[in-house]
Motif scaffolding. Structure first.
Motif, mmCIF file in Angstrom:
data_model
loop_
_atom_site.group_PDB
_atom_site.id
_atom_site.type_symbol
_atom_site.label_atom_id
_atom_site.label_comp_id
_atom_site.label_asym_id
_atom_site.label_seq_id
_atom_site.Cartn_x
_atom_site.Cartn_y
_atom_site.Cartn_z
ATOM 1 N N TYR A 39 0.830 -1.202 0.000
ATOM 2 C CA TYR A 39 0.000 0.000 0.000
ATOM 3 C C TYR A 39 0.866 1.254 0.000
ATOM 4 N N ASP A 40 1.917 1.232 0.813
ATOM 5 C CA ASP A 40 2.801 2.395 0.918
ATOM 6 C C ASP A 40 3.497 2.681 -0.409
ATOM 7 N N PHE A 41 3.973 1.633 -1.082
ATOM 8 C CA PHE A 41 4.686 1.804 -2.352
ATOM 9 C C PHE A 41 3.763 2.359 -3.438
ATOM 10 N N VAL A 42 2.592 1.745 -3.593
ATOM 11 C CA VAL A 42 1.661 2.182 -4.638
ATOM 12 C C VAL A 42 1.146 3.594 -4.337
ATOM 13 N N GLY A 43 0.836 3.855 -3.067
ATOM 14 C CA GLY A 43 0.362 5.182 -2.692
ATOM 15 C C GLY A 43 1.385 6.262 -2.959
ATOM 16 N N MET A 44 2.663 5.982 -2.666
ATOM 17 C CA MET A 44 3.715 6.964 -2.918
ATOM 18 C C MET A 44 3.918 7.200 -4.410
ATOM 19 N N LEU A 45 3.764 6.149 -5.221
ATOM 20 C CA LEU A 45 3.845 6.337 -6.674
ATOM 21 C C LEU A 45 2.789 7.325 -7.153
ATOM 22 N N PHE A 46 1.565 7.142 -6.659
ATOM 23 C CA PHE A 46 0.477 8.030 -7.073
ATOM 24 C C PHE A 46 0.710 9.451 -6.577
ATOM 25 N N LEU A 47 1.125 9.592 -5.313
ATOM 26 C CA LEU A 47 1.407 10.921 -4.774
ATOM 27 C C LEU A 47 2.529 11.615 -5.541
ATOM 28 N N ASN A 48 3.581 10.872 -5.855
ATOM 29 C CA ASN A 48 4.697 11.451 -6.602
ATOM 30 C C ASN A 48 4.252 11.916 -7.978
ATOM 31 N N ALA A 49 3.363 11.136 -8.611
ATOM 32 C CA ALA A 49 2.857 11.532 -9.929
ATOM 33 C C ALA A 49 2.061 12.821 -9.853
ATOM 34 N N ILE A 54 2.602 19.616 -10.079
ATOM 35 C CA ILE A 54 2.224 20.837 -9.369
ATOM 36 C C ILE A 54 2.968 22.068 -9.873
ATOM 37 N N VAL A 55 4.295 22.017 -9.907
ATOM 38 C CA VAL A 55 5.074 23.223 -10.234
ATOM 39 C C VAL A 55 4.783 23.728 -11.644
ATOM 40 N N PRO A 56 4.923 22.904 -12.706
ATOM 41 C CA PRO A 56 4.613 23.445 -14.035
ATOM 42 C C PRO A 56 3.162 23.852 -14.202
ATOM 43 N N LEU A 57 2.253 23.160 -13.517
ATOM 44 C CA LEU A 57 0.841 23.516 -13.633
ATOM 45 C C LEU A 57 0.567 24.863 -12.981
ATOM 46 N N ILE A 58 1.105 25.084 -11.782
ATOM 47 C CA ILE A 58 0.894 26.363 -11.098
ATOM 48 C C ILE A 58 1.495 27.515 -11.900
ATOM 49 N N VAL A 59 2.733 27.336 -12.359
ATOM 50 C CA VAL A 59 3.403 28.410 -13.102
ATOM 51 C C VAL A 59 2.640 28.741 -14.381
ATOM 52 N N THR A 200 -2.475 15.642 -16.515
ATOM 53 C CA THR A 200 -3.340 15.443 -15.353
ATOM 54 C C THR A 200 -4.414 14.407 -15.650
ATOM 55 N N ASP A 201 -5.040 14.512 -16.821
ATOM 56 C CA ASP A 201 -6.052 13.520 -17.211
ATOM 57 C C ASP A 201 -5.472 12.115 -17.196
ATOM 58 N N TRP A 202 -4.246 11.980 -17.666
ATOM 59 C CA TRP A 202 -3.622 10.652 -17.736
ATOM 60 C C TRP A 202 -3.327 10.111 -16.330
ATOM 61 N N VAL A 203 -2.767 10.962 -15.465
ATOM 62 C CA VAL A 203 -2.462 10.519 -14.101
ATOM 63 C C VAL A 203 -3.738 10.120 -13.365
ATOM 64 N N LEU A 204 -4.823 10.849 -13.615
ATOM 65 C CA LEU A 204 -6.059 10.586 -12.882
ATOM 66 C C LEU A 204 -6.727 9.278 -13.293
ATOM 67 N N THR A 278 -5.212 11.811 -0.011
ATOM 68 C CA THR A 278 -3.824 12.287 -0.043
ATOM 69 C C THR A 278 -3.470 13.164 1.143
ATOM 70 N N ALA A 279 -4.483 13.779 1.796
ATOM 71 C CA ALA A 279 -4.260 14.727 2.896
ATOM 72 C C ALA A 279 -3.337 15.865 2.461
ATOM 73 N N SER A 280 -3.454 16.289 1.200
ATOM 74 C CA SER A 280 -2.597 17.351 0.676
ATOM 75 C C SER A 280 -3.372 18.209 -0.309
ATOM 76 N N SER A 281 -3.564 19.494 0.032
ATOM 77 C CA SER A 281 -4.226 20.416 -0.888
ATOM 78 C C SER A 281 -3.397 20.619 -2.150
ATOM 79 N N SER A 282 -2.074 20.694 -1.971
ATOM 80 C CA SER A 282 -1.198 20.927 -3.120
ATOM 81 C C SER A 282 -1.202 19.743 -4.078
ATOM 82 N N ALA A 283 -1.127 18.524 -3.528
ATOM 83 C CA ALA A 283 -1.128 17.347 -4.395
ATOM 84 C C ALA A 283 -2.446 17.193 -5.139
#
Length: 429
Positions: A39-49, A54-59, A200-204, A278-283
């Motif tokens: 669970y930890d490995f798969v969850g971190m993969l999704f969070l990392n994706a 975030i950065v290029p999307l915000i900019v 974003t569509d692809w990651v989702l 995710t417990a993350s507004s930014s993610a």
């Protein structure tokens, strides 16, 4: 056969995750491999994706959004409306938390402080020292972090305040350069934004799998046993978050935005469920922007300004949680806070919910600051650690819902049409 909508896929994944994590527990496994590690490995993969976007999307979104607004006067009006909304809803959340904590008194059991029952002060010394060493995010530091010495370094380190400030300046001064340079810049950043939305569509597409892993990990490692000693505190926070999310913010949508709260919930539900897991507004920001633009029909010009800023500084759920937590700890110690101390709690909960945004364990750091300001020992933070992770998931959903509510209301105040209609379309201007 029609495909299930994304929010149904995520909801089913969450229900399955609670069942799998709760039944299996932290030690369940197969062939020597613990499910918790999977669970930890798969969850971190999704969070990392998600974080990768975030950065290029915000900019890109901020630059194109600000550049499309045009004059500095128009940008100023949008900025003032956004700041007023964020400060107002956060203050409402803090006052709601204060009222509930005084009414329910979760730190008392049969009129007696619960501190001794919960082992107050046990195993908290190291944590207190660790939190004291953290950046407290005071007012001066907020302004320092707003202007980065190196924008590339700020992007790499996730300093969103600095990145947002730079992007706002870049977008504004893009409108000041002559043609054809201005149009070339606009075309480039608009293309970057469109690419990021496609990514974003692809990651989702993998969101249900990622959500399942993240929630199953929490269910397996935490379980319900941790909640029982802190049941009244847990329920008080949840009640406050529920009232803010299902009563206060919908009333603002109805009275100020003149839109249907039910349609708004339906439009942003995928973002809320992802925020919970995710417990993350930014993610969650990439999905939040997609829901607000494509489902709710808010223009990119408005959403690209309001939402990235909100994911960084608008923390209604966090502020409410901080207020309830401090009063709970005071009650658990048997200390009655006077009105001046309670006012201090309100002001600091409002300020620190902005000031420590983006810092790891941000709410815990903020609570330590408030405890010190009203004369309570920082060790009291150990009381709430057992349920902090679950409540973190809930309050993040409230934070994101407040951001989306703000985008809709401000879009309506800006005179946009087509918001939350039966068939809203994505709007770029």
């Amino acid at each position: 056969m029609p495909r299930l909508k994304l929010h149904w896929q995520i909801l089913i994944a969450m229900l399955l995750a609670f069942a799998a994590g709760g039944l299996g527990g932290p030690d369940a496994g197969l062939l020597g491999i613990r499910f918790l590690d999977v669970y930890d490995f798969v969850g971190m993969l999704f969070l990392n994706a998600l974080k990768m976007l975030i950065v290029p999307l915000i900019v890109a979104s901020l630059i194109t959004g600000v550049a499309s607004i045009g004059s500095g006067e128009a940008l100023g009006r949008l900025g003032i409306k956004t700041i007023i909304y964020y400060l107002s809803t956060t203050m409402l959340a803090v006052l709601l938390g204060l009222a509930l904590a005084r009414l329910i008194e979760p730190g008392l059991a049969n009129g007696q402080p619960v501190g001794t029952l919960l082992g107050l002060g046990a195993n908290t010394g190291g944590l207190s020292e660790q939190l004291r060493d953290q950046d407290t995010g005071d007012l001066a530091d907020i302004f320092l972090r707003m202007i980065p010495t190196n924008v590339v370094s700020a992007a790499a380190e996730g300093e969103m305040l600095g990145l947002i400030f730079f992007s706002l300046l870049f977008g504004y001064f893009t409108t000041c350069v002559p043609e054809p340079s201005r149009q070339s810049l606009l075309t480039f950043w608009q293309a970057v934004f469109e690419v990021m939305m496609r990514m974003t569509d692809w990651v989702l597409r993998f969101a249900p799998i990622g959500v399942f892993a993240l929630v199953a990990k929490v269910a397996a490692s935490t379980g319900l046993a941790a909640i029982q000693p802190l049941l009244w505190f847990f329920l008080t926070v949840l009640l406050g978050l529920a009232l803010h999310m299902f009563v206060v913010l919908p009333m603002l949508l109805l009275l100020i935005g003149r839109v249907s709260p039910r349609r708004h919930f339906r439009a942003v539900l995928p973002a809320l469920l992802t925020a919970f897991s995710t417990a993350s507004s930014s993610a969650t920001l990439p999905l939040t922007m997609e829901c607000v633009e494509k489902n709710a029909g808010v223009s990119n010009r408005t959403s690209s300004f309001v939402l990235p800023l909100g994911a960084t500084v608008n923390m209604d759920g966090t502020a409410l949680y901080e207020c309830v937590a401090v009063l709970f700890i005071a009650q658990a110690y048997g200390i009655s806070l006077d009105w001046a101390s309670q006012l201090t709690v309100v002001v600091l909960a409002l300020a620190t919910s902005i000031g420590v945004a983006g810092i790891p364990a941000a709410s815990l750091v903020a609570i330590v600051i408030i405890l010190g300001a009203v004369g309570l020992p920082a060790e009291g933070i150990g009381l709430i650690l057992a349920v902090d992770r679950i409540l973190d998931m809930a309050r993040t959903s409230v934070n994101v819902f407040s951001d989306t509510t703000g985008a809709v209301i401000i879009g309506r105040l800006q005179g946009e049409t087509g918001i939350l209609e039966d068939r809203p379309a994505a709007r770029s201007a």
